[in-house]
Every structure is written in C-alpha cells, then in structure tokens.
Scaffold this motif. Structure first.
Motif, PDB file in Angstrom:
ATOM      1  N   GLY A   8     -41.878  10.651 -23.358  1.00 34.13           N
ATOM      2  CA  GLY A   8     -42.928   9.931 -22.664  1.00 34.13           C
ATOM      3  C   GLY A   8     -42.469   8.807 -21.769  1.00 34.13           C
ATOM      4  O   GLY A   8     -43.285   8.182 -21.086  1.00 34.13           O
ATOM      5  N   GLY A   9     -41.174   8.521 -21.758  1.00 41.23           N
ATOM      6  CA  GLY A   9     -40.698   7.468 -20.887  1.00 41.23           C
ATOM      7  C   GLY A   9     -40.750   7.873 -19.427  1.00 41.23           C
ATOM      8  O   GLY A   9     -41.037   9.026 -19.091  1.00 41.23           O
ATOM      9  N   GLY A  10     -40.459   6.925 -18.545  1.00 43.15           N
ATOM     10  CA  GLY A  10     -40.472   7.222 -17.130  1.00 43.15           C
ATOM     11  C   GLY A  10     -40.561   5.980 -16.289  1.00 43.15           C
ATOM     12  O   GLY A  10     -40.357   4.860 -16.770  1.00 43.15           O
ATOM     13  N   LEU A  20     -45.656   6.591 -25.219  1.00 42.11           N
ATOM     14  CA  LEU A  20     -44.474   7.160 -25.843  1.00 42.11           C
ATOM     15  C   LEU A  20     -44.853   7.846 -27.150  1.00 42.11           C
ATOM     16  O   LEU A  20     -45.775   7.409 -27.842  1.00 42.11           O
ATOM     17  CB  LEU A  20     -43.437   6.085 -26.126  1.00 42.11           C
ATOM     18  CG  LEU A  20     -42.998   5.197 -24.957  1.00 42.11           C
ATOM     19  CD1 LEU A  20     -41.885   4.252 -25.425  1.00 42.11           C
ATOM     20  CD2 LEU A  20     -42.555   6.021 -23.781  1.00 42.11           C
ATOM     21  N   SER A  21     -44.108   8.903 -27.465  1.00 42.00           N
ATOM     22  CA  SER A  21     -44.295   9.602 -28.730  1.00 42.00           C
ATOM     23  C   SER A  21     -42.958   9.715 -29.438  1.00 42.00           C
ATOM     24  O   SER A  21     -41.912   9.794 -28.796  1.00 42.00           O
ATOM     25  CB  SER A  21     -44.860  11.007 -28.508  1.00 42.00           C
ATOM     26  OG  SER A  21     -46.104  10.972 -27.868  1.00 42.00           O
ATOM     27  N   CYS A  22     -43.012   9.756 -30.754  1.00 42.57           N
ATOM     28  CA  CYS A  22     -41.808   9.938 -31.568  1.00 42.57           C
ATOM     29  C   CYS A  22     -42.166  10.848 -32.730  1.00 42.57           C
ATOM     30  O   CYS A  22     -43.047  10.515 -33.523  1.00 42.57           O
ATOM     31  CB  CYS A  22     -41.306   8.598 -32.076  1.00 42.57           C
ATOM     32  SG  CYS A  22     -39.983   8.721 -33.308  1.00 42.57           S
ATOM     33  N   VAL A  23     -41.469  11.966 -32.806  1.00 40.06           N
ATOM     34  CA  VAL A  23     -41.713  12.920 -33.878  1.00 40.06           C
ATOM     35  C   VAL A  23     -40.539  12.909 -34.844  1.00 40.06           C
ATOM     36  O   VAL A  23     -39.384  13.064 -34.421  1.00 40.06           O
ATOM     37  CB  VAL A  23     -41.907  14.336 -33.327  1.00 40.06           C
ATOM     38  CG1 VAL A  23     -42.146  15.327 -34.465  1.00 40.06           C
ATOM     39  CG2 VAL A  23     -43.065  14.372 -32.344  1.00 40.06           C
ATOM     40  N   GLU A  88     -40.604  -6.864 -16.870  1.00 37.63           N
ATOM     41  CA  GLU A  88     -39.799  -7.291 -18.025  1.00 37.63           C
ATOM     42  C   GLU A  88     -39.919  -6.359 -19.227  1.00 37.63           C
ATOM     43  O   GLU A  88     -39.213  -6.536 -20.215  1.00 37.63           O
ATOM     44  CB  GLU A  88     -40.149  -8.726 -18.434  1.00 37.63           C
ATOM     45  CG  GLU A  88     -41.618  -8.985 -18.633  1.00 37.63           C
ATOM     46  CD  GLU A  88     -42.258  -9.602 -17.400  1.00 37.63           C
ATOM     47  OE1 GLU A  88     -41.974  -9.136 -16.274  1.00 37.63           O
ATOM     48  OE2 GLU A  88     -43.070 -10.538 -17.575  1.00 37.63           O
ATOM     49  N   ASP A  89     -40.806  -5.377 -19.149  1.00 34.32           N
ATOM     50  CA  ASP A  89     -40.881  -4.357 -20.203  1.00 34.32           C
ATOM     51  C   ASP A  89     -39.849  -3.255 -20.000  1.00 34.32           C
ATOM     52  O   ASP A  89     -39.698  -2.368 -20.853  1.00 34.32           O
ATOM     53  CB  ASP A  89     -42.278  -3.719 -20.238  1.00 34.32           C
ATOM     54  CG  ASP A  89     -43.363  -4.693 -20.647  1.00 34.32           C
ATOM     55  OD1 ASP A  89     -44.447  -4.664 -20.035  1.00 34.32           O
ATOM     56  OD2 ASP A  89     -43.130  -5.484 -21.579  1.00 34.32           O
ATOM     57  N   THR A  90     -39.152  -3.298 -18.871  1.00 32.61           N
ATOM     58  CA  THR A  90     -38.127  -2.295 -18.595  1.00 32.61           C
ATOM     59  C   THR A  90     -37.033  -2.338 -19.655  1.00 32.61           C
ATOM     60  O   THR A  90     -36.454  -3.393 -19.920  1.00 32.61           O
ATOM     61  CB  THR A  90     -37.516  -2.524 -17.205  1.00 32.61           C
ATOM     62  OG1 THR A  90     -38.530  -2.319 -16.211  1.00 32.61           O
ATOM     63  CG2 THR A  90     -36.356  -1.574 -16.957  1.00 32.61           C
ATOM     64  N   ALA A  91     -36.781  -1.201 -20.271  1.00 27.75           N
ATOM     65  CA  ALA A  91     -35.805  -1.122 -21.355  1.00 27.75           C
ATOM     66  C   ALA A  91     -35.709   0.321 -21.822  1.00 27.75           C
ATOM     67  O   ALA A  91     -36.514   1.173 -21.426  1.00 27.75           O
ATOM     68  CB  ALA A  91     -36.230  -2.004 -22.528  1.00 27.75           C
ATOM     69  N   GLY A 114     -33.609   7.379 -27.935  1.00 24.13           N
ATOM     70  CA  GLY A 114     -34.083   6.436 -26.937  1.00 24.13           C
ATOM     71  C   GLY A 114     -34.684   7.120 -25.724  1.00 24.13           C
ATOM     72  O   GLY A 114     -34.291   8.231 -25.365  1.00 24.13           O
ATOM     73  N   THR A 115     -35.636   6.445 -25.113  1.00 24.09           N
ATOM     74  CA  THR A 115     -36.246   6.942 -23.883  1.00 24.09           C
ATOM     75  C   THR A 115     -36.398   5.770 -22.917  1.00 24.09           C
ATOM     76  O   THR A 115     -36.804   4.674 -23.315  1.00 24.09           O
ATOM     77  CB  THR A 115     -37.602   7.620 -24.159  1.00 24.09           C
ATOM     78  OG1 THR A 115     -38.119   8.195 -22.956  1.00 24.09           O
ATOM     79  CG2 THR A 115     -38.643   6.659 -24.726  1.00 24.09           C
ATOM     80  N   GLN A 116     -36.029   6.004 -21.671  1.00 26.90           N
ATOM     81  CA  GLN A 116     -36.012   4.932 -20.677  1.00 26.90           C
ATOM     82  C   GLN A 116     -37.421   4.678 -20.132  1.00 26.90           C
ATOM     83  O   GLN A 116     -38.122   5.612 -19.742  1.00 26.90           O
ATOM     84  CB  GLN A 116     -35.085   5.294 -19.519  1.00 26.90           C
ATOM     85  CG  GLN A 116     -35.048   4.276 -18.388  1.00 26.90           C
ATOM     86  CD  GLN A 116     -34.359   2.990 -18.777  1.00 26.90           C
ATOM     87  OE1 GLN A 116     -33.294   2.999 -19.383  1.00 26.90           O
ATOM     88  NE2 GLN A 116     -34.973   1.858 -18.430  1.00 26.90           N
ATOM     89  N   VAL A 117     -37.782   3.414 -20.108  1.00 24.27           N
ATOM     90  CA  VAL A 117     -39.018   2.980 -19.458  1.00 24.27           C
ATOM     91  C   VAL A 117     -38.631   1.995 -18.367  1.00 24.27           C
ATOM     92  O   VAL A 117     -37.957   0.992 -18.634  1.00 24.27           O
ATOM     93  CB  VAL A 117     -39.982   2.306 -20.458  1.00 24.27           C
ATOM     94  CG1 VAL A 117     -41.152   1.669 -19.728  1.00 24.27           C
ATOM     95  CG2 VAL A 117     -40.470   3.326 -21.483  1.00 24.27           C
ATOM     96  N   THR A 118     -39.026   2.290 -17.144  1.00 23.03           N
ATOM     97  CA  THR A 118     -38.720   1.428 -16.013  1.00 23.03           C
ATOM     98  C   THR A 118     -40.020   1.043 -15.321  1.00 23.03           C
ATOM     99  O   THR A 118     -40.802   1.918 -14.947  1.00 23.03           O
ATOM    100  CB  THR A 118     -37.796   2.130 -15.010  1.00 23.03           C
ATOM    101  OG1 THR A 118     -36.604   2.543 -15.673  1.00 23.03           O
ATOM    102  CG2 THR A 118     -37.441   1.195 -13.860  1.00 23.03           C
ATOM    103  N   VAL A 119     -40.236  -0.260 -15.197  1.00 21.55           N
ATOM    104  CA  VAL A 119     -41.450  -0.772 -14.559  1.00 21.55           C
ATOM    105  C   VAL A 119     -41.053  -1.452 -13.259  1.00 21.55           C
ATOM    106  O   VAL A 119     -40.304  -2.435 -13.272  1.00 21.55           O
ATOM    107  CB  VAL A 119     -42.182  -1.754 -15.488  1.00 21.55           C
ATOM    108  CG1 VAL A 119     -43.496  -2.195 -14.842  1.00 21.55           C
ATOM    109  CG2 VAL A 119     -42.443  -1.120 -16.852  1.00 21.55           C
TER     110      VAL A 119
END
Length: 121
Positions: A8-10, A20-23, A88-91, A114-119
């Motif tokens: 779900g990152g992006g 985001l999802s985590c199974v 600042e949520d980018t991580a 881990g999944t990258q989230v870029t804002v």
C-alpha cells in the motif's frame, strides 16, 4: 514460515491519503499485538502506533488525529489509514507483530520488509 508482508505504500501529494496493509501469514497460534513503525532517512525507527490484543490502540503524538490503525483479527491483518499526509511523514513503514507460534512457544517479535511512503510538498 511466518511472514509479515506490507503493501500500500507509494507517492502521494501533501494532504493526500494512503492505506497500508500488513498480513501475518504462516502457522500462528495467537497474536499478542501488532503495530506500525517508520524510519526516515538518517533517523531512528519510531513507533507510529499499535494495537495490543484486548487493550487500547496507541498513537505517536505526531500522527494523532490523522492516522488510524485497525485490525482484522480473523485475517491476522493490520491496517494503517493515513490522512492529511505531510512531507515529514515520508519514511519506510514497517509492520511489527508479537506472535506466539504454538501453545508452548514464547512470544516472538516479527518484522515486515517495509514499504516506502513518500509525501511530496
């Protein structure tokens, strides 16, 4: 083989939303708690929020009112709904779970990849 798999990152513009999802998959006897952490470049990994089974949901002050954690207990799935995203949520966001694999096992902590989230601003 127990695995935590995030998705779900992006890339999203400031003010936007992501989910985001985590199974947690594999042979699992019980789940004590699940949570989300994040790590920005050059910074330490920090707790975003978590849900302890049978207890409350906890959030970091920086995300309160914007992020919501939920769990589907039947599917061993954890979600993170992120609204009003800021640069600042980018991580890289990591899923974490305290699992007991058998009736006789000790509790063990597992991490996703881990999944990258870029804002963008």
């Amino acid at each position: 083989q127990v695995q935590l798999v995030e998705s779900g990152g992006g890339l999203v513009q400031a003010g936007g939303s992501l989910r985001l999802s985590c199974v947690a998959s594999g042979s699992i006897f019980s789940v004590n708690g699940m949570g989300w952490y994040r790590q920005a470049p050059g910074k330490q990994r920090e707790l975003v929020g978590n849900i302890i089974t049978g207890r409350s949901t906890n959030y970091a002050d920086s995300v309160k009112g914007r992020f919501t954690i939920s769990r589907d207990y039947a599917k061993n799935t954890l979600y993170l709904q992120m609204n009003s995203l800021k640069p600042e949520d980018t991580a890289v966001y990591y899923c974490n779970a305290d699992l007991i694999l058998t009736r006789w096992s000790a509790r063990t902590t597992y991490w996703g990849q881990g999944t990258q989230v870029t804002v963008s601003s």
